[in-house]
Scaffold this motif. Sequence first.
Motif, PDB file in Angstrom:
ATOM      1  N   ARG A   1       2.050 -19.803 -56.616  1.00  0.00           N
ATOM      2  CA  ARG A   1       0.855 -18.963 -56.498  1.00  0.00           C
ATOM      3  C   ARG A   1       0.087 -19.294 -55.222  1.00  0.00           C
ATOM      4  N   ASP A   2      -0.018 -20.586 -54.908  1.00  0.00           N
ATOM      5  CA  ASP A   2      -0.761 -21.009 -53.727  1.00  0.00           C
ATOM      6  C   ASP A   2      -0.154 -20.454 -52.439  1.00  0.00           C
ATOM      7  N   VAL A   3       1.146 -20.595 -52.284  1.00  0.00           N
ATOM      8  CA  VAL A   3       1.811 -20.111 -51.066  1.00  0.00           C
ATOM      9  C   VAL A   3       1.860 -18.586 -51.042  1.00  0.00           C
ATOM     10  N   MET A   4       2.159 -17.976 -52.187  1.00  0.00           N
ATOM     11  CA  MET A   4       2.273 -16.518 -52.239  1.00  0.00           C
ATOM     12  C   MET A   4       0.945 -15.812 -52.000  1.00  0.00           C
ATOM     13  N   ALA A   5      -0.170 -16.462 -52.324  1.00  0.00           N
ATOM     14  CA  ALA A   5      -1.471 -15.828 -52.145  1.00  0.00           C
ATOM     15  C   ALA A   5      -1.659 -15.368 -50.699  1.00  0.00           C
ATOM     16  N   LEU A   6      -1.306 -16.204 -49.760  1.00  0.00           N
ATOM     17  CA  LEU A   6      -1.424 -15.824 -48.352  1.00  0.00           C
ATOM     18  C   LEU A   6      -0.197 -15.059 -47.886  1.00  0.00           C
ATOM     19  N   ALA A   7       0.975 -15.554 -48.233  1.00  0.00           N
ATOM     20  CA  ALA A   7       2.210 -14.982 -47.709  1.00  0.00           C
ATOM     21  C   ALA A   7       2.435 -13.546 -48.165  1.00  0.00           C
ATOM     22  N   SER A   8       1.870 -13.167 -49.321  1.00  0.00           N
ATOM     23  CA  SER A   8       2.098 -11.814 -49.817  1.00  0.00           C
ATOM     24  C   SER A   8       0.872 -10.916 -49.677  1.00  0.00           C
ATOM     25  N   ASP A   9      -0.158 -11.403 -49.043  1.00  0.00           N
ATOM     26  CA  ASP A   9      -1.341 -10.594 -48.775  1.00  0.00           C
ATOM     27  C   ASP A   9      -0.959  -9.432 -47.861  1.00  0.00           C
ATOM     28  N   LYS A  10      -1.479  -8.246 -48.147  1.00  0.00           N
ATOM     29  CA  LYS A  10      -1.052  -7.066 -47.376  1.00  0.00           C
ATOM     30  C   LYS A  10      -1.286  -7.238 -45.881  1.00  0.00           C
ATOM     31  N   TRP A  11      -2.386  -7.879 -45.502  1.00  0.00           N
ATOM     32  CA  TRP A  11      -2.654  -8.045 -44.067  1.00  0.00           C
ATOM     33  C   TRP A  11      -1.706  -9.058 -43.459  1.00  0.00           C
ATOM     34  N   SER A  12      -1.455 -10.142 -44.148  1.00  0.00           N
ATOM     35  CA  SER A  12      -0.555 -11.171 -43.623  1.00  0.00           C
ATOM     36  C   SER A  12       0.846 -10.624 -43.429  1.00  0.00           C
ATOM     37  N   ILE A  13       1.307  -9.841 -44.393  1.00  0.00           N
ATOM     38  CA  ILE A  13       2.640  -9.243 -44.279  1.00  0.00           C
ATOM     39  C   ILE A  13       2.719  -8.353 -43.042  1.00  0.00           C
ATOM     40  N   LEU A  14       1.712  -7.515 -42.848  1.00  0.00           N
ATOM     41  CA  LEU A  14       1.733  -6.628 -41.670  1.00  0.00           C
ATOM     42  C   LEU A  14       1.659  -7.419 -40.374  1.00  0.00           C
ATOM     43  N   ILE A  15       0.841  -8.459 -40.336  1.00  0.00           N
ATOM     44  CA  ILE A  15       0.750  -9.301 -39.132  1.00  0.00           C
ATOM     45  C   ILE A  15       2.115  -9.895 -38.820  1.00  0.00           C
ATOM     46  N   ILE A  16       2.774 -10.451 -39.827  1.00  0.00           N
ATOM     47  CA  ILE A  16       4.086 -11.075 -39.617  1.00  0.00           C
ATOM     48  C   ILE A  16       5.120 -10.036 -39.196  1.00  0.00           C
ATOM     49  N   LEU A  17       5.105  -8.859 -39.822  1.00  0.00           N
ATOM     50  CA  LEU A  17       6.056  -7.815 -39.428  1.00  0.00           C
ATOM     51  C   LEU A  17       5.839  -7.381 -37.984  1.00  0.00           C
ATOM     52  N   TYR A  18       4.585  -7.181 -37.579  1.00  0.00           N
ATOM     53  CA  TYR A  18       4.340  -6.783 -36.191  1.00  0.00           C
ATOM     54  C   TYR A  18       4.701  -7.885 -35.208  1.00  0.00           C
ATOM     55  N   LEU A  19       4.452  -9.146 -35.574  1.00  0.00           N
ATOM     56  CA  LEU A  19       4.849 -10.239 -34.685  1.00  0.00           C
ATOM     57  C   LEU A  19       6.366 -10.411 -34.659  1.00  0.00           C
ATOM     58  N   GLY A  20       7.046  -9.897 -35.651  1.00  0.00           N
ATOM     59  CA  GLY A  20       8.506  -9.872 -35.617  1.00  0.00           C
ATOM     60  C   GLY A  20       9.024  -8.797 -34.675  1.00  0.00           C
ATOM     61  N   TYR A  21       8.276  -7.700 -34.600  1.00  0.00           N
ATOM     62  CA  TYR A  21       8.676  -6.595 -33.730  1.00  0.00           C
ATOM     63  C   TYR A  21       8.281  -6.863 -32.282  1.00  0.00           C
ATOM     64  N   TYR A  22       7.058  -7.317 -32.105  1.00  0.00           N
ATOM     65  CA  TYR A  22       6.557  -7.681 -30.771  1.00  0.00           C
ATOM     66  C   TYR A  22       6.472  -9.205 -30.742  1.00  0.00           C
ATOM     67  N   PRO A  23       7.314  -9.876 -29.976  1.00  0.00           N
ATOM     68  CA  PRO A  23       7.363 -11.341 -30.020  1.00  0.00           C
ATOM     69  C   PRO A  23       6.030 -12.038 -29.712  1.00  0.00           C
ATOM     70  N   VAL A  24       5.203 -11.414 -28.889  1.00  0.00           N
ATOM     71  CA  VAL A  24       3.905 -11.992 -28.541  1.00  0.00           C
ATOM     72  C   VAL A  24       2.873 -10.882 -28.550  1.00  0.00           C
ATOM     73  N   LEU A  25       1.760 -11.141 -29.221  1.00  0.00           N
ATOM     74  CA  LEU A  25       0.672 -10.163 -29.243  1.00  0.00           C
ATOM     75  C   LEU A  25      -0.661 -10.865 -29.086  1.00  0.00           C
ATOM     76  N   ARG A  26      -1.572 -10.172 -28.455  1.00  0.00           N
ATOM     77  CA  ARG A  26      -2.940 -10.657 -28.355  1.00  0.00           C
ATOM     78  C   ARG A  26      -3.749 -10.064 -29.506  1.00  0.00           C
ATOM     79  N   PHE A  27      -4.919 -10.622 -29.738  1.00  0.00           N
ATOM     80  CA  PHE A  27      -5.758 -10.254 -30.867  1.00  0.00           C
ATOM     81  C   PHE A  27      -6.009  -8.751 -30.949  1.00  0.00           C
ATOM     82  N   ASN A  28      -6.446  -8.144 -29.858  1.00  0.00           N
ATOM     83  CA  ASN A  28      -6.804  -6.716 -29.893  1.00  0.00           C
ATOM     84  C   ASN A  28      -5.595  -5.820 -30.148  1.00  0.00           C
ATOM     85  N   LYS A  29      -4.442  -6.203 -29.637  1.00  0.00           N
ATOM     86  CA  LYS A  29      -3.223  -5.420 -29.922  1.00  0.00           C
ATOM     87  C   LYS A  29      -2.879  -5.527 -31.408  1.00  0.00           C
TER      88      LYS A  29
END
Length: 139
Positions: free
Chosen positions: A34-62
């Motif tokens: 539950r502790d690890v999944m709380a962050l790892a499965s959060d909708k925002w965290s998932i999208l952040i990780i997916l976008y960082l998978g697509y774009y290897p490096v991103l800045r905050f505003n992007k």
Amino acid sequence: METVTENQKVKVAKKIKKMFGHIDVRNAEYCPIRDVMALASDKWSILIILYLGYYPVLRFNKLKKYVYGISGKVLSERLKMLEADGYISRTMYPEVPVRVEYGLTGFGHSYLLKLLDLTEWITAYSDTVIKNRKKFKKP
């Protein structure tokens, strides 16, 4: 669509028992899953990780632009939490103005691979979920 066989159900039950078998549910103040999944499965965290998978490096505003609907405050919080857990790295360059870039760590990439399995499943079954929602809403 695929059907779940009895053999698959037995394998799943064994995995779940192995996962939870050591936890005393009467005193389960801390559950690592539950502790690890709380962050790892959060909708925002998932999208952040997916976008960082697509774009290897991103800045905050992007990242804020790509993760549509997230506030700057929530994005900042999630980035700090993802960095603390080791999913992403933050690189700050001593320039004027300061440039900060985010990218996935090796650990983050290993999680991304699991997320891709899940997103493929979602893509394959999203029509089924939508149909089920419509049937459920009918009186």
